[in-house]
Design an enzyme around this catalytic site. Sequence first.
Site, PDB file in Angstrom:
ATOM      1  N   ILE A 168      49.615  34.884  34.087  1.00  0.00           N
ATOM      2  CA  ILE A 168      48.529  35.167  35.024  1.00  0.00           C
ATOM      3  C   ILE A 168      49.048  35.223  36.458  1.00  0.00           C
ATOM      4  CG2 ILE A 168      46.249  34.476  35.830  1.00  0.00           C
ATOM      5  CD1 ILE A 168      46.432  35.196  32.829  1.00  0.00           C
ATOM      6  N   LYS A 169      48.752  36.320  37.140  1.00  0.00           N
ATOM      7  CA  LYS A 169      49.096  36.438  38.552  1.00  0.00           C
ATOM      8  C   LYS A 169      47.964  35.836  39.384  1.00  0.00           C
ATOM      9  CE  LYS A 169      51.592  39.811  40.371  1.00  0.00           C
ATOM     10  NZ  LYS A 169      52.029  41.170  40.799  1.00  0.00           N
ATOM     11  N   VAL A 170      48.300  34.757  40.067  1.00  0.00           N
ATOM     12  CA  VAL A 170      47.333  33.984  40.856  1.00  0.00           C
ATOM     13  C   VAL A 170      47.661  34.156  42.334  1.00  0.00           C
ATOM     14  CG1 VAL A 170      46.363  31.691  41.248  1.00  0.00           C
ATOM     15  CG2 VAL A 170      47.240  32.293  38.977  1.00  0.00           C
TER      16      VAL A 170
END
Length: 398
Positions: free
Chosen positions: A165-167
């Site tokens: 997941i790109k946060v």
Amino acid sequence: MVQSVIERLTAVHPDMEIWWDSSPLVFKPWVKKMVDAAPAAKKAELEEQLNRIYNAKDPGKSLIRGCTTNPPLSLTAVKSDPAFWNDWVDNLIRTNKGLSQHDYFWQTYREVIKRGAEMMMPIYEASNGKYGYISGQLDPRLITETEKMIEMAKEIRAISPNVMIKVPASTQGVDVVRALSSMAIPTNVTTCFTLPQIWAVANAAKEGVEIGNKNKVDMSKWRAVITMMIGRLTEHPVLDQQAARRGMTLSWSDKHWIGIYVFRKAFKLLKENALPSKMLACSMRDGPNVGGKYHFWDVEKIAGDIVYTMPPYVLEPLFQKCEDLPFSEEILNDDVPPEVIRKMSKIPYMLQSWDENGMEVDQFNEHPATVATAKLFGEASAGLEAYVGERMAALGVK
């Protein structure tokens, strides 16, 4: 076999990783474009080298170890094959009547990630889950919505076990990283430019792992990377504006050296504090030409135990202008010119950016590079949603 420039780069350190910075769906068309443009005598060799980057016949043997995507890259992937995606979205709308435009957009975005994950899965399986991740970015229009980001992350993660997941490194993103890490959900922190952001999210990931271990969560497939968007830090107009107010003009070299300095400092900070995240470099710019030899400082001078994510605009000059460039483990060097440090030490923008205590967490959302990049990414998400709206209109669906 003639080693490519990328293969020589990866020989610098056994744990160096090269990731593809685009949807895997556009890799094959990009290879064709590169080979078509090459001189006749170079075509066969170049085609072999490029097809070792992502080995379609045996993906587990690919040179790349991961993949990053973002809303602009997802939109590009859809636009690169309009016939396929028009049919796919039209079928989605016909078979799922009554949904909103946003719902159709979200399902389309998930499908782009899913297809990329499938292409990367053999790398994931061959490495027993160490490599082969594709990064699916949270909607950048929600960077201040902690709970919405966590729920969206769970949905994206459910697509495939090799989805990371790109946060965003926003104020709220720090809490999201901690929460996801505690659930063993791999993270790639993005919209990240400064040492305070890197320090905060690296510690949040460590804290999340400690919570997960305490709760007996299986952390065996967890990993975290922190993306420093080097060019987006040093190219922001505020840097030149603040320099000009102090009677200084910054050169191309000044800006690139300071980006390298901040990245190296972040690398050292994570290593010295035994933090579990790995530094990832992106938004790299080619150049300079020194004494008639073309260089790529943004790649050369941070070579070591890091991740590079490379889009076509990075790979193209490496293959076309830097094929004979030598590489060594320069991430450990301390060779930034003192004059560059002296200049930058007078600029508030850089004082905020190069010290881990340069900003409080509640200031992250106001940093100029964060504001500009979140706006760009948000517009791309809106662009993909608008494309879905066009398909709805073509089908007469309101």
